[in-house]
Design a protein around this motif. Structure first.
Motif, short mmCIF file in Angstrom:
data_model
loop_
_atom_site.label_atom_id
_atom_site.label_comp_id
_atom_site.label_asym_id
_atom_site.label_seq_id
_atom_site.Cartn_x
_atom_site.Cartn_y
_atom_site.Cartn_z
N ALA A 21 1.38 -14.27 6.41
CA ALA A 21 2.10 -14.63 5.18
C ALA A 21 2.53 -16.09 5.24
CB ALA A 21 3.30 -13.72 4.97
N TYR A 22 3.02 -16.53 6.38
CA TYR A 22 3.46 -17.92 6.54
C TYR A 22 2.28 -18.88 6.39
CZ TYR A 22 5.27 -22.20 8.59
OH TYR A 22 5.63 -23.51 8.80
N LYS A 23 1.17 -18.56 7.03
CA LYS A 23 -0.03 -19.40 6.95
C LYS A 23 -0.51 -19.51 5.51
CE LYS A 23 -3.97 -17.66 7.79
NZ LYS A 23 -5.14 -17.63 7.00
N ASN A 24 -0.56 -18.39 4.82
CA ASN A 24 -1.00 -18.39 3.43
C ASN A 24 -0.01 -19.09 2.50
OD1 ASN A 24 -3.44 -17.14 3.94
ND2 ASN A 24 -2.58 -15.10 3.70
N TYR A 25 1.27 -18.97 2.80
CA TYR A 25 2.29 -19.66 2.02
C TYR A 25 2.10 -21.17 2.14
CZ TYR A 25 6.78 -21.08 0.16
OH TYR A 25 7.77 -21.67 -0.59
N LYS A 26 1.90 -21.63 3.37
CA LYS A 26 1.69 -23.06 3.61
C LYS A 26 0.39 -23.54 2.97
CE LYS A 26 3.84 -25.38 6.16
NZ LYS A 26 4.84 -26.39 5.90
N ALA A 27 -0.64 -22.73 2.97
CA ALA A 27 -1.92 -23.11 2.38
C ALA A 27 -1.81 -23.25 0.86
CB ALA A 27 -2.99 -22.10 2.73
N THR A 29 -2.83 -21.45 -1.50
CA THR A 29 -4.01 -21.05 -2.26
C THR A 29 -4.41 -19.64 -1.86
OG1 THR A 29 -6.29 -21.59 -2.86
CG2 THR A 29 -5.62 -22.10 -0.60
N ALA A 30 -4.95 -18.92 -2.82
CA ALA A 30 -5.44 -17.57 -2.54
C ALA A 30 -6.91 -17.58 -2.12
CB ALA A 30 -5.25 -16.68 -3.77
N VAL A 31 -7.52 -18.77 -2.15
CA VAL A 31 -8.92 -18.88 -1.75
C VAL A 31 -9.04 -18.46 -0.29
CG1 VAL A 31 -10.82 -20.50 -1.37
CG2 VAL A 31 -9.38 -20.71 -3.40
N GLY A 32 -9.96 -17.57 -0.03
CA GLY A 32 -10.17 -17.08 1.33
C GLY A 32 -9.32 -15.87 1.69
N THR A 33 -8.43 -15.47 0.80
CA THR A 33 -7.61 -14.29 1.03
C THR A 33 -8.27 -13.10 0.35
OG1 THR A 33 -5.61 -15.64 1.05
CG2 THR A 33 -5.32 -13.28 0.74
N SER A 34 -8.42 -12.03 1.10
CA SER A 34 -9.06 -10.84 0.57
C SER A 34 -8.01 -9.82 0.15
CB SER A 34 -9.98 -10.23 1.63
OG SER A 34 -10.44 -8.96 1.23
N TRP A 35 -7.84 -9.64 -1.17
CA TRP A 35 -6.88 -8.65 -1.63
C TRP A 35 -7.35 -7.25 -1.25
CZ3 TRP A 35 -8.26 -4.72 -4.78
CH2 TRP A 35 -9.40 -4.88 -5.56
N GLN A 36 -8.67 -7.07 -1.13
CA GLN A 36 -9.20 -5.77 -0.75
C GLN A 36 -8.76 -5.41 0.68
OE1 GLN A 36 -11.03 -8.32 -1.99
NE2 GLN A 36 -12.43 -7.60 -3.57
N PHE A 37 -8.77 -6.40 1.56
CA PHE A 37 -8.33 -6.18 2.95
C PHE A 37 -6.85 -5.81 2.98
CE2 PHE A 37 -6.59 -7.85 6.96
CZ PHE A 37 -7.30 -7.05 7.85
N ILE A 38 -6.04 -6.56 2.25
CA ILE A 38 -4.60 -6.26 2.22
C ILE A 38 -4.37 -4.87 1.64
CG2 ILE A 38 -2.35 -6.99 1.35
CD1 ILE A 38 -3.44 -9.84 1.18
N ALA A 39 -5.14 -4.50 0.62
CA ALA A 39 -5.00 -3.18 0.01
C ALA A 39 -5.37 -2.07 1.00
CB ALA A 39 -5.87 -3.07 -1.24
N LEU A 40 -6.43 -2.28 1.77
CA LEU A 40 -6.82 -1.26 2.77
C LEU A 40 -5.75 -1.10 3.84
CD1 LEU A 40 -10.63 -1.94 3.22
CD2 LEU A 40 -9.57 0.13 2.33
N ILE A 41 -5.20 -2.20 4.30
CA ILE A 41 -4.14 -2.12 5.31
C ILE A 41 -2.92 -1.42 4.73
CG2 ILE A 41 -2.56 -3.48 6.74
CD1 ILE A 41 -5.45 -3.43 7.78
N THR A 42 -2.57 -1.77 3.51
CA THR A 42 -1.43 -1.13 2.84
C THR A 42 -1.65 0.38 2.75
OG1 THR A 42 -1.02 -3.14 1.56
CG2 THR A 42 -0.02 -1.10 0.75
N ALA A 43 -2.85 0.77 2.32
CA ALA A 43 -3.17 2.21 2.21
C ALA A 43 -3.08 2.87 3.58
CB ALA A 43 -4.56 2.39 1.61
N GLY A 44 -3.53 2.18 4.61
CA GLY A 44 -3.46 2.73 5.96
C GLY A 44 -2.03 2.98 6.42
N TYR A 45 -1.14 2.03 6.13
CA TYR A 45 0.27 2.22 6.49
C TYR A 45 0.87 3.41 5.74
CZ TYR A 45 0.52 -2.13 9.17
OH TYR A 45 0.33 -3.11 10.09
N PHE A 46 0.56 3.51 4.45
CA PHE A 46 1.11 4.63 3.68
C PHE A 46 0.52 5.96 4.15
CE2 PHE A 46 2.45 1.36 0.58
CZ PHE A 46 3.79 1.71 0.53
#
Length: 104
Positions: A21-27, A29-46
């Motif tokens: 989150a810190y790295k992406n905040y400093k960047a 930009t959402a370029v290179g960030t995979s919302w699908q990956f974040i969604a899969l991890i989120t689903a895994g935690y739930f």
């Protein structure tokens, strides 16, 4: 022992999310960030949290799951912020290009 190993796994994953989150905040930009990956991890935690409730194995490891959900939520917030910043930059570029066309 299984609970300790599960907690170690969650802590290892969990420590990566604030750093990401810190790295992406400093960047900024959402370029290179995979919302699908974040969604899969989120689903895994739930799914992990649901498994604790379904199995009736409510123990201290559940707290680690919830901490990780908070960390992944921060990643979602940064991702949507960065999308907004990307859109603002794109509008600025278009406006500047339109201004150049008018001048020419």
């Amino acid at each position: 022992m299984a609970e300790l190993l599960e907690a170690i796994m969650l802590i290892c994953f969990g420590l990566s999310w604030p750093l990401n989150a810190y790295k992406n905040y400093k960047a900024a930009t959402a370029v290179g960030t995979s919302w699908q990956f974040i969604a899969l991890i989120t689903a895994g935690y739930f799914a992990g949290i649901a498994a604790k409730f379904v199995s009736g194995n409510l123990n201290w490891v559940l707290v680690v799951y919830f901490i990780n959900v908070v960390c992944i939520a921060a990643n979602w917030l940064v991702y949507f912020r960065n999308l907004r910043l990307d859109a603002q930059r794109a509008r600025t570029v278009v406006a500047e290009e339109e201004a150049l066309i008018v001048v020419a």
